[in-house]
Design a protein around this motif. Sequence first.
Motif, PDB file in Angstrom:
ATOM      1  N   ALA A 146     -51.616  35.624  34.900  1.00  0.00           N
ATOM      2  CA  ALA A 146     -51.907  34.263  35.410  1.00  0.00           C
ATOM      3  C   ALA A 146     -53.598  33.909  35.576  1.00  0.00           C
ATOM      4  N   GLU A 177     -48.038  31.672  41.133  1.00  0.00           N
ATOM      5  CA  GLU A 177     -46.529  31.155  40.835  1.00  0.00           C
ATOM      6  C   GLU A 177     -46.549  30.089  39.878  1.00  0.00           C
ATOM      7  N   PHE A 192     -46.918  30.975  36.402  1.00  0.00           N
ATOM      8  CA  PHE A 192     -45.686  31.552  35.837  1.00  0.00           C
ATOM      9  C   PHE A 192     -44.618  30.700  35.607  1.00  0.00           C
ATOM     10  N   GLU A 193     -44.454  29.494  36.428  1.00  0.00           N
ATOM     11  CA  GLU A 193     -43.412  28.630  36.251  1.00  0.00           C
ATOM     12  C   GLU A 193     -43.777  27.671  35.062  1.00  0.00           C
ATOM     13  N   THR A 196     -37.226  38.385  34.980  1.00  0.00           N
ATOM     14  CA  THR A 196     -38.707  38.224  35.194  1.00  0.00           C
ATOM     15  C   THR A 196     -39.006  38.954  36.601  1.00  0.00           C
ATOM     16  N   ARG A 203     -42.590  40.335  39.171  1.00  0.00           N
ATOM     17  CA  ARG A 203     -43.977  40.574  39.116  1.00  0.00           C
ATOM     18  C   ARG A 203     -44.469  41.875  38.860  1.00  0.00           C
ATOM     19  N   ASP A 227     -51.163  39.888  39.737  1.00  0.00           N
ATOM     20  CA  ASP A 227     -50.934  38.584  39.330  1.00  0.00           C
ATOM     21  C   ASP A 227     -50.452  38.398  37.734  1.00  0.00           C
ATOM     22  N   LEU A 245     -46.763  38.673  35.481  1.00  0.00           N
ATOM     23  CA  LEU A 245     -45.337  38.712  35.550  1.00  0.00           C
ATOM     24  C   LEU A 245     -44.649  39.276  34.141  1.00  0.00           C
TER      25      LEU A 245
END
Length: 185
Positions: A138, A148, A151-152, A167, A169, A176, A178
């Motif tokens: 990230a 988040e 990642f999305e 997926t 973490r 941070d 994924l």
Amino acid sequence: MYGEPTADGWRAWDPGRSKLGGMFELGFQTGLSGGETVLYLGAASGTTVSHVADFAGPTYAVEFAPRPARDLVEAAEPRDRLFPLLKDARTPTRYAHVVESDVDAIVQDVATRGQAEVAVRNARFLADDGRLLLAIKARSEDVTAAPEAVFESALDRLREAYEILETRRLDRFHEDHLGVVATPK
């Protein structure tokens, strides 16, 4: 290598130093069991990719930065299945003439913006039943954004070329980050 402890001829694999090692430790279904052809993007100095080459088949190790690539070449010296390439993973056309098509796995551990784009550009090398094993960092994408959200966004881009299988973490070992397992569409 690097003073790592060994047991029964195998080097200890520290999941705190390796995103792929962390994925193994967390039980990801990597599809790696031995003998696979691997394209490793972001090989750095060769720690993790040398572990991979110790059990996999031909392992192509792409690294962009000259300093870590020197260490990568040293790591490859005693391994006849490890092929270091001083190339940029963002431009796979520059190593397509070397890497065989239909690799069983792409392992990606690059620290750059556009990590999902790198995976999409390199999907051309992956066999139809192959696996992408990716660690999305990230903070390499955007240090100011919430992980988040990063990642999305990355997963949305990946879904254009891959079916996401798993997926999770990697915070237990790598904050941070994924872990992603995917297969080509």
